[in-house]
Write a protein that holds these residues in place. Structure first.
Motif, PDB file in Angstrom:
ATOM      1  N   CYS A  33      16.145 -67.295 -60.781  1.00 45.61           N
ATOM      2  CA  CYS A  33      16.304 -66.239 -59.771  1.00 45.61           C
ATOM      3  C   CYS A  33      17.440 -65.286 -60.119  1.00 45.61           C
ATOM      4  O   CYS A  33      17.589 -64.248 -59.480  1.00 45.61           O
ATOM      5  N   HIS A  87      17.673 -72.170 -53.851  1.00 40.62           N
ATOM      6  CA  HIS A  87      18.547 -71.214 -54.543  1.00 40.62           C
ATOM      7  C   HIS A  87      19.893 -71.067 -53.838  1.00 40.62           C
ATOM      8  O   HIS A  87      20.575 -70.058 -53.975  1.00 40.62           O
ATOM      9  N   CYS A 109      22.068 -72.904 -58.891  1.00 40.86           N
ATOM     10  CA  CYS A 109      21.171 -73.184 -57.763  1.00 40.86           C
ATOM     11  C   CYS A 109      20.734 -74.645 -57.809  1.00 40.86           C
ATOM     12  O   CYS A 109      20.584 -75.222 -58.891  1.00 40.86           O
ATOM     13  N   ASN A 146      20.717 -66.236 -60.032  1.00 43.13           N
ATOM     14  CA  ASN A 146      21.941 -66.868 -59.530  1.00 43.13           C
ATOM     15  C   ASN A 146      22.361 -67.989 -60.501  1.00 43.13           C
ATOM     16  O   ASN A 146      21.606 -68.341 -61.415  1.00 43.13           O
TER      17      ASN A 146
HETATM   18 ZN   LIG Z   1      17.984 -69.782 -58.124  1.00 42.05          ZN
END
Ligand SMILES: [Zn+2]
Length: 314
Positions: free
Chosen positions: A177, A165, A182, A179
């Protein structure tokens, strides 16, 4: 003898480990999207079956080790944050209560990638290394780090394990996640269908005939000379390499251990990845060594058993 249970996304792998050797093992389907609690009666039964088959009694066992994906508090024996769609009820689950009532044995718990690196450092590809990182290419991309001879956990148990990540493209895909861009969202097994679908000519390529499409399908289509697979493979190698450079810059390892199903193709992939990583990484002291883990399942079992042995040490 220690009992180890690795709760993988696809299979739950149960092992009996003695003195750094796996004496017996067994695998059952994970059905991880259905949660953890509903699988535990089957897991308990399978542990007893494996013990019976190996001729080992529960009284001869000294501990039980559990490995799970997600953020694991190895001290309080809790999952702090589960991975989306995998054992989501594991967060907050009382593992100490379960192992006490089912087996009456001392418990060790760890994130699966961390357990794998502990195993590799104790018995495998990172043996003898004071500083090492591990990357497991499974469904997602798991990582772990050892610095100065100690596994890296951090204040909140998330250090080292979130290498999948770290972003490799700030304009990239949204990750599970939360974000963006990643490594895992750009170049993991689960990300392949979405990435492949955006390449021109995908619908008429060999990739479109693979169902489900993942690492194996890309490698197969690439070997057949498919143009779409070539473009995707070139892109994947850039992301995997960037991810490894990030880990080298973060943790200063002497060894980079690569593991997981993708490494069945290490003979072809590793030279390309290593060449790019070594060209890009800032390592004025020399070059980190690349090692391929012999058997990712075994390394988790050995790592958990090693943690139990360490915990028993006075
Ligand atoms: Zn991630």
């Amino acid at each position: 003898m220690n009992i180890t249970i690795d709760f993988g996304g696809t299979n739950i792998k149960i092992g009996l480990v003695e003195a750094g050797m796996v004496a017996a093992k067994k695998s059952i389907p994970a059905h991880s999207a259905g949660g953890l609690g509903s699988r535990l009666p089957d897991v308990e039964r399978s542990v007893h079956e494996l013990l019976a088959k190996a001729g080992v009694s529960l009284q001869q066992c000294s501990g039980i080790g559990l490995a799970l994906p997600g953020i694991v508090d190895s001290k309080r024996k809790q999952v702090l944050s589960a991975i989306k769609d995998k054992y989501t009820d594991a967060a907050g689950f009382d593992f100490t209560h379960w192992t006490n009532s089912a087996f009456s044995l001392p418990l060790a718990m760890e994130n699966d990638a961390r357990a794998a690196l502990i195993g590799e450092a104790a018995y495998g590809a990172a043996r003898g290394a004071k500083d090492a990182v591990l990357v497991i290419f499974g469904t997602g991309i798991g990582t772990a780090a050892i610095m100065n001879g100690a596994i890296v956990r951090g204040s909140h148990y998330q250090a080292g394990i979130l290498g999948g990540h770290l972003a490799t493209d700030i304009y990239g895909e949204t990750c599970l996640c939360g974000n963006v861009g990643c490594l895992e969202a750009q170049a993991s097994h689960w990300a392949i269908p979405q990435r492949a679908g955006k390449i021109d000519g995908f619908s008429s390529s060999a990739l479109a005939r693979e169902n489900p499409l993942g690492y194996e399908g890309v490698i197969k289509a690439y070997a057949e000379g498919d143009e779409c697979a070539r473009q995707l493979m070139d892109d994947l190698i850039l992301h995997w390499s960037a991810g490894i450079v990030n880990l080298i810059h973060a943790y200063d390892p002497e060894v980079v251990v690569l593991s997981g199903g993708l490494m069945k193709s290490a003979a072809y992939l590793l030279p390309r990845v290593a060449e790019r990583v070594l060209a890009l990484a800032w390592t004025p002291w020399g070059t980190p060594r690349f090692e391929v883990a012999e058997d990712p399942e075994i390394s988790v079992m050995l790592g958990l058993s090693h943690l139990l042995c360490e915990a028993r040490r006075p």
